[in-house]
Enzyme design. Sequence first.
Site, PDB file in Angstrom:
ATOM      1  N   ASP A  95      -7.480  11.924   3.010  1.00 23.31           N
ATOM      2  CA  ASP A  95      -6.348  11.514   3.844  1.00 23.31           C
ATOM      3  C   ASP A  95      -5.066  12.111   3.265  1.00 23.31           C
ATOM      4  OD1 ASP A  95      -5.475   9.550   6.094  1.00 23.31           O
ATOM      5  OD2 ASP A  95      -4.066   9.206   4.436  1.00 23.31           O
TER       6      ASP A  95
ATOM      7  N   ASN B 243       6.230  14.482   9.313  1.00 21.46           N
ATOM      8  CA  ASN B 243       6.530  14.607  10.740  1.00 21.46           C
ATOM      9  C   ASN B 243       7.940  14.111  11.044  1.00 21.46           C
ATOM     10  OD1 ASN B 243       4.182  15.795  11.679  1.00 21.46           O
ATOM     11  ND2 ASN B 243       3.124  13.841  12.027  1.00 21.46           N
TER      12      ASN B 243
ATOM     13  N   HIS C  31       6.955  17.505  14.255  1.00 18.93           N
ATOM     14  CA  HIS C  31       5.498  17.667  14.437  1.00 18.93           C
ATOM     15  C   HIS C  31       5.011  19.109  14.273  1.00 18.93           C
ATOM     16  CE1 HIS C  31       4.504  13.535  15.555  1.00 18.93           C
ATOM     17  NE2 HIS C  31       5.673  13.503  16.212  1.00 18.93           N
TER      18      HIS C  31
ATOM     19  N   ASP D   7       1.936  20.046  11.971  1.00 16.00           N
ATOM     20  CA  ASP D   7       0.733  20.800  12.361  1.00 16.00           C
ATOM     21  C   ASP D   7       0.443  21.913  11.360  1.00 16.00           C
ATOM     22  OD1 ASP D   7       0.479  19.193  14.564  1.00 16.00           O
ATOM     23  OD2 ASP D   7       1.329  20.644  15.988  1.00 16.00           O
TER      24      ASP D   7
ATOM     25  N   GLU E 296      -4.613  12.964  10.326  1.00 18.17           N
ATOM     26  CA  GLU E 296      -4.393  13.697   9.086  1.00 18.17           C
ATOM     27  C   GLU E 296      -5.552  13.500   8.121  1.00 18.17           C
ATOM     28  OE1 GLU E 296      -2.283   9.691   8.579  1.00 18.17           O
ATOM     29  OE2 GLU E 296      -2.632  11.131  10.179  1.00 18.17           O
TER      30      GLU E 296
END
Length: 450
Positions: A302, A310, A315, A319, A345
């Site tokens: 994780d 973010n 965002h 990404d 994630e």
Amino acid sequence: MQISSKVALSISLVVAVVGAAGSVLQLREQEEVLREEFRQTNEDAVELLALSIASAVDQGRHERVQAVLDNISNFKDRFEGVERLDVVSRDKRIVASLDPTRFNEIATDPQTLDHFDAVRPTVWWEDDDDALEMVLPIRLKHPLGVIRVSLKRQALQDTIDDQRLRALRVSALMLCLIALVLLLVHRHLVGSRLSELAKAAASLGAGNLDVRAEIDGKDEIAELGESFNAMANAIQLYTDDLEHIIDERTDELQQANKRLEQLATTDQLTGVWNRRYFDDAARRALEVARRNERPLCIALVDTDEFKSINDTWGHPVGDEVLKAVAKVLEENSRDADLVARVGGEEFAILMPEVGLGLAGEATERLRAALEADVANRVTILGDRKVTASFGVAAFEKADDRLEDLLSAADQAMYKSKTEGRNRVTLANRASAESEGAAPLPSHSEAHVED
């Protein structure tokens, strides 16, 4: 060389015409022969009669001459169709006759009177060849008279008609035989060529597109063969085009299937496997491990504080971070390992043939690689480090399910999160109820035994 139906018919007609013409010529020749035989036969008979009555005529024994004529039936095989037979003496009187009413009449016809001094018989045809006339001298040492004979041609005509009928029958029989032979030859030639065409059609129907009908000639069957070959060429050309189109469509379909399979099994953002593919692969690997009693581990990863990334950079940068995390995990995993993105994630790593201790060491190397490399790949982050929390679980029980391993790995990962993040925690399932998961020290190179 093949013979067409038209040629065979033409030959039959020519043969028929030639045969008929030959029959006509032959009949004419036979008629001439029969006419000559008729004349010669009757002339010989009259000469014989003249010899037999010459002495009686010379002695004036006319009754004897008449008796001979009365017995003329003895000569009926020689006298054919006799109509008149008179014996005329030098004084021009009829001294004997087949017709008694003419006895002692004076002969007046010029043909009789002009031949008293003749030496040889005189023979001619009268009434359009309908009657044969003869005047034969009766002689010993000197002329005694003549025999005047008229013979109707009907007897000769009956013979000619018989000959004609016989010739016609023979000609008809010959024509029938010729027609039969031509028919048999024609049927054989045509039948064999049609059989060849039928075989070619059957072969074409069976899928042999290279077959062609080999039929020579310029007749209807040859034209049919050419039409068949043109059709076969068209079918082969169409089939070749169709096969080419099918190949193209098959390639396109295969490419589309690959794209669909990729879409169905690959995470579109990061390019690693997706959750669906990971679950299928993990279940298969678990069955292999169970059947062969081999080790197997699953690690859950994780990304730490991803929400703040973010929120801070947006965002799109988030990404890029996920792409970098996936890339680092793939580059630093074994070829046998399978890396997948299983959540926003969150990533998972399937590690076959690896026990818990070695899996812990491997995931520690992955953790260190992420901490050192991700920020370098996403330069906009500056000095901000990107780390991740790991939880590792091993296949230990024969009845372990995939859900059991994922749950244990998730609990270990959660423990890494709660204990400060950026660390690896091994799920100690045997003592989970009393001691919980066992974390690896962060930034540690400690060896973890299986």
